[in-house]
Design a protein around this motif. Sequence first.
Motif, mmCIF file in Angstrom:
data_model
loop_
_atom_site.group_PDB
_atom_site.id
_atom_site.type_symbol
_atom_site.label_atom_id
_atom_site.label_comp_id
_atom_site.label_asym_id
_atom_site.label_seq_id
_atom_site.Cartn_x
_atom_site.Cartn_y
_atom_site.Cartn_z
ATOM 1 N N SER A 58 -53.121 -142.406 -16.474
ATOM 2 C CA SER A 58 -52.604 -143.586 -17.494
ATOM 3 C C SER A 58 -53.782 -143.741 -18.528
ATOM 4 O O SER A 58 -55.080 -143.405 -18.421
ATOM 5 N N SER A 59 -53.112 -144.098 -19.674
ATOM 6 C CA SER A 59 -54.092 -144.507 -20.747
ATOM 7 C C SER A 59 -54.613 -145.754 -20.588
ATOM 8 O O SER A 59 -55.579 -146.269 -21.309
ATOM 9 N N PHE A 60 -54.282 -146.770 -19.495
ATOM 10 C CA PHE A 60 -54.724 -147.994 -19.400
ATOM 11 C C PHE A 60 -55.723 -147.802 -18.472
ATOM 12 O O PHE A 60 -55.711 -147.094 -17.564
ATOM 13 N N GLY A 61 -56.901 -148.851 -18.633
ATOM 14 C CA GLY A 61 -57.681 -149.057 -17.564
ATOM 15 C C GLY A 61 -57.075 -149.511 -16.253
ATOM 16 O O GLY A 61 -56.068 -150.012 -16.215
ATOM 17 N N ALA A 62 -58.023 -149.321 -15.289
ATOM 18 C CA ALA A 62 -57.367 -149.552 -13.951
ATOM 19 C C ALA A 62 -57.065 -151.214 -13.807
ATOM 20 O O ALA A 62 -55.982 -151.417 -13.140
ATOM 21 N N ASP A 63 -57.767 -152.064 -14.263
ATOM 22 C CA ASP A 63 -57.623 -153.380 -14.165
ATOM 23 C C ASP A 63 -56.293 -153.753 -14.980
ATOM 24 O O ASP A 63 -55.492 -154.542 -14.470
ATOM 25 N N LEU A 64 -56.127 -153.164 -16.104
ATOM 26 C CA LEU A 64 -54.987 -153.597 -16.896
ATOM 27 C C LEU A 64 -53.563 -153.013 -16.176
ATOM 28 O O LEU A 64 -52.618 -153.847 -16.348
ATOM 29 N N LEU A 65 -53.841 -151.869 -15.755
ATOM 30 C CA LEU A 65 -52.498 -151.137 -15.376
ATOM 31 C C LEU A 65 -52.005 -151.718 -14.080
ATOM 32 O O LEU A 65 -50.976 -152.094 -13.776
#
Length: 198
Positions: free
Chosen positions: A14-21
Amino acid sequence: MTPSLRGRPDSSQSSFGADLLEALTAATELINTGRSGAGEELRGVADVQEFSQRYAFQGHPARAADVPRLRAYRARLDAVVAACEAGDSDAATGMLNALLAEAGAVPQIVAHDGRGPHIHVSPSTAPIADRIAAHLAMGLAELLVAGESRRLRTCASPTCREVFLDESRNRSRRYCDSRTCGNRLHVAAYRARKAAAG
């Protein structure tokens, strides 16, 4: 409650960070508990507790009062997604700011359970419904601020109302699951074309 994804999501693709995802995955899962064609999936304390444990919310266990409160927050998060889908970022911003204030968001950096530093949006002493709502609203707020709010959308299948996060590079995903919803529509279109030709 039937989760769309168990445990923490894998952010490696994912292009999102782990916390945001994680927050966005949890938000779509929570919203979908109210959109299910099978009826209400957030039925009681056990469902709230299971959800909170799956996403590692620390603090007090779920209580009876958390059930209707989390359902109300869920409806508000769903309204935010609808505003994002419609391209109304002003409405989404207003709703998110109100939700964050009501849920008592007080961001703080923490580390626990082998996880490195990350942000908790509310204190562990807050009711679990408030903690969940604040965390998920913050995830939606980050997406909105990044100009990516249209990545949250409703499945294009006419028989499905589930919300999903489009992680494709060109924001082109149309179905919550291409193997089920997408494939069903393609098969139906093929059969319709074949019937029209015959």
